[in-house]
Design a protein around this motif. Structure first.
Motif, short mmCIF file in Angstrom:
data_model
loop_
_atom_site.label_atom_id
_atom_site.label_comp_id
_atom_site.label_asym_id
_atom_site.label_seq_id
_atom_site.Cartn_x
_atom_site.Cartn_y
_atom_site.Cartn_z
N ALA A 1 10.15 7.39 -3.81
CA ALA A 1 10.15 5.95 -3.53
C ALA A 1 9.50 5.15 -4.65
CB ALA A 1 9.42 5.69 -2.21
N LYS A 2 9.03 5.84 -5.69
CA LYS A 2 8.34 5.14 -6.78
C LYS A 2 9.36 4.49 -7.73
CE LYS A 2 3.91 6.28 -6.18
NZ LYS A 2 3.95 6.50 -4.72
N ASN A 3 8.88 3.51 -8.46
CA ASN A 3 9.68 2.82 -9.49
C ASN A 3 10.94 2.18 -8.89
OD1 ASN A 3 7.76 3.79 -11.29
ND2 ASN A 3 8.94 5.63 -11.71
N LEU B 1 20.00 -13.36 5.55
CA LEU B 1 19.20 -12.24 6.03
C LEU B 1 19.18 -11.12 5.00
CD1 LEU B 1 20.68 -12.12 9.66
CD2 LEU B 1 18.57 -13.25 8.94
N ASP B 2 18.07 -10.40 4.96
CA ASP B 2 17.93 -9.26 4.05
C ASP B 2 18.09 -7.96 4.84
OD1 ASP B 2 17.29 -10.94 1.96
OD2 ASP B 2 15.14 -10.78 2.29
N THR B 3 18.68 -6.96 4.22
CA THR B 3 18.70 -5.66 4.89
C THR B 3 17.41 -4.89 4.56
OG1 THR B 3 19.72 -3.48 4.96
CG2 THR B 3 20.15 -4.76 2.99
N MET B 4 16.94 -4.15 5.56
CA MET B 4 15.72 -3.35 5.36
C MET B 4 16.04 -1.86 5.26
SD MET B 4 13.14 -5.20 4.99
CE MET B 4 11.80 -4.08 5.33
N VAL C 1 0.86 -1.20 0.00
CA VAL C 1 0.00 0.00 0.00
C VAL C 1 0.89 1.25 0.00
CG1 VAL C 1 -1.71 1.33 1.33
CG2 VAL C 1 -1.94 -1.16 1.15
N TRP C 2 1.94 1.22 0.81
CA TRP C 2 2.88 2.36 0.84
C TRP C 2 3.54 2.54 -0.53
CZ3 TRP C 2 8.25 1.79 0.19
CH2 TRP C 2 9.00 2.96 0.38
N HIS D 1 13.65 5.29 2.38
CA HIS D 1 12.64 5.89 1.52
C HIS D 1 11.34 6.18 2.28
CE1 HIS D 1 15.41 4.60 -1.60
NE2 HIS D 1 14.79 5.47 -2.40
N GLY D 2 11.34 5.94 3.60
CA GLY D 2 10.20 6.39 4.40
C GLY D 2 9.23 5.32 4.87
N PHE D 3 9.52 4.03 4.62
CA PHE D 3 8.63 2.99 5.16
C PHE D 3 9.29 2.38 6.39
CE2 PHE D 3 7.08 -1.39 5.56
CZ PHE D 3 5.72 -1.15 5.67
#
Ligand SMILES: NC(=O)c1ccc[n+]([C@@H]2O[C@H](COP(=O)([O-])OP(=O)(O)OC[C@H]3O[C@@H](n4cnc5c(N)ncnc54)[C@H](OP(=O)(O)O)[C@@H]3O)[C@@H](O)[C@H]2O)c1
Length: 396
Positions: A274-276, A361-364, A265-266, A370-372
């Motif tokens: 943060a698009k594309n 592990l994945d980095t977040m 949704v974000w 980008h704001g999420f």
């Protein structure tokens, strides 16, 4: 009788009562089902939302599309379409074209009889069929989000690792090399919206192992493990840990289905910068299976044992052969929702998840930058989905 144009005009006018109109493709899947529950809730940004929820099979009784959580009975409409059938997809989506503002693509189909090449080709065709039916004909369309998988997972065989990396997996690493001649689904997304020349934006969401509810999902670790525990209870067996030493003692990570839905949704509504882009989507914490195993056992009232030694390991895929009759007995005795063992479990997937030989592990960082900032406590999330399975009478 209404002409097609008039019917579409009337639908579009009715849709204006909804600020946003989502097409959730794969609405009975592990993330699709979460989105169908999230979007109609009052207060969700860009709402009120109307949701077209698309799946291949008829609706299961537990689906939110069957009993909309919104006060508006028109808020969730189910469409049953085989995405592989190009003409059927075009026919089903044409009347909605004027309305759709957002496409959430969460479908995936895998049949173990198919070769990797066929699985890849079919999933591409499914996504292409949706995009070619919607993108050129939906003037209000703003954004398409696509659910794929983390960089550490392959696209066809989910446990074909990419090259060794020195840190956690980040989005800018090359996507896993396919064993077959086939493009990544993400390429199909880019091709499918290119005709709108940037007017339609996109986002890609890459979870790791998803913890969620949909008992129909082809890959639901929580439902499979609940069934394993219920079978152990019925057979008076100990809930033995089948997996690796690394998975038992080492750190793992998971993605809560609702969190993935929230990130999607974000992806639609977040800031322009943060698009594309593609984003990992893990819970943002780590856990050890030795934390979750006693919790699973206690929900089903069974004794448990953890990792013992390499020669004590086993595969659930083999241990659970011939358990259909036992499961049918449990369903009957406990008055559960009718399910086939094959439908609500995927033993080989669970075996792969709990047999990891190294921590992955994945980095977040990218999505936070980008704001999420969404996150979940994985131990609580595992507990929550077990409780939901029990509350909806999927498991005893
Ligand atoms: N599950 C995980 O742990 C996990 C982890 C990481 C990434 N992912 C990614 O998430 C995506 C979804 O996979 P999943 O395993 O999570 O899916 P899933 O839960 O099994 O959901 C699949 C959805 O797609 C629908 N679908 C399948 N074939 C269809 C067809 N021919 N026509 C119409 N609808 C169709 C299903 O509808 P029906 O119910 O009607 O069949 C269902 O709603 C994949 O890209 C996968 O790589 C999943």
């Amino acid at each position: 009788m209404l002409t097609r144009e008039r019917a579409a005009a009337e639908a579009a006018s009715k849709a204006r009562a909804f600020k946003s109109v989502a097409l959730v493709v794969g609405s009975t899947g592990i993330v699709g089902a979460a989105l169908v529950e999230i979007l109609p809730v009052p207060g969700v940004p860009a709402g009120p939302w109307k949701v077209y929820a698309l799946s291949r099979r008829p609706l299961p009784p537990w689906s939110a599309a069957a009993a909309s959580s919104s006060s508006d009975p028109d808020a969730v409409v189910h469409l049953q379409v085989d995405l592989y059938d190009t003409a059927a997809v075009a026919k089903a989506l044409a009347p909605l074209a004027a309305e759709i503002t957002h496409v959430f693509y969460t479908a995936w189909f895998y049949n173990y009889c198919w070769s990797d090449a066929e699985a890849c080709q079919r999933n591409h065709a499914m996504l292409r069929n949706v995009l070619s039916a919607v993108v050129p004909t939906s003037p209000r369309l703003l954004h398409v989000s696509l659910l794929t998988c983390s960089n550490q997972l392959g696209v066809v065989d989910p446990f074909e690792p990419v090259a060794e990396v020195t840190g956690p997996y980040s989005e800018d690493l090359p996507r896993p090399r396919l064993k077959v001649e086939c493009h990544d689904l993400e390429n199909a997304l880019h091709d499918g919206i290119a005709s709108r020349g940037g007017a339609v934006t996109w986002s890609v969401h890459r979870p790791t192992t998803i913890f969620g509810f949909s008992p129909r999902s082809a890959r639901n670790v929580v439902s499979s493990l609940c069934v394993y525990a219920a079978i152990c209870k019925k057979a008076n067996d100990t809930l033995r840990w089948p997996g690796s030493r690394v998975a038992w003692h080492g750190f793992s990570e998971a993605s809560d289905a609702e969190l993935v839905g929230e990130q999607m949704v974000w992806g639609h509504l977040g800031p322009a910068f943060a698009k594309n882009k593609a984003f990992n989507c893990a819970n943002g914490d780590v856990y050890k299976w030795q934390q979750l195993w006693p919790m699973l056992a206690s929900h089903f009232g069974v004794e448990w044992s953890g990792y013992v030694a390499e020669d004590q390991r086993f595969r659930l895929e083999e241990a659970m052969v011939d358990k259909e009759a036992l499961w049918a007995e449990i369903v009957r005795e406990k008055g559960l929702v009718e399910t086939e063992l094959d439908d609500i479990t995927n033993w080989s997937f669970v075996d792969d998840v709990i047999s990891a030989e190294k921590e992955q592990l994945d980095t977040m960082n990218k999505c936070k930058e980008h704001g999420f900032f969404g996150f979940r406590n994985t131990v609580r999330c595992f507990d929550k989905w077990i409780r939901r399975m029990k509350a909806d009478r999927i498991v005893p």
